[in-house]
Design a protein around this motif. Sequence first.
Motif: not given
Length: 142
Positions: A37, A47-48, A98-99
């Motif tokens: 990340a 980046y999650w 979320e990614m």
Amino acid sequence: MPGHTAGPLEELLGLGPQEFSAEAEIERARQQQEAIATCMSEQGFAYWPAIPGPDQVVLMEGPVAGEREFAELYGFGMTIPLDSRAGGVSIAADNPPEMDAYLDSLSPSARAAYDDALYGGTESCAFPPSAASSWSEREWAL
């Protein structure tokens, strides 16, 4: 394995008897994902981290690299079978929502640049230069 001393090949390749625990594997995955990340952020991408939960870490029964039984069945561990007969750890972590949404929002060219930053070879975020240089040093040592 009590009383086992790692041999030169085991030390060189980072193999040998290991104790596995779900907690240690989750921590190792967390550190790796956070490093990725940070690297991706430095490259201008979001980046999650995909950090596994305890139910996503499976400790597999069977001989592990570095044990005589493993070598008798599979060789010396240069390629390790990914099946239920070998011991070790299997980790499956899903991308955070979320990614997935972020990846879906990227244009084809932005996604290609993202993939190149993440997976683009020996100097990408998933394969940092330190890992590449340590492998090349190991390769020359052989």
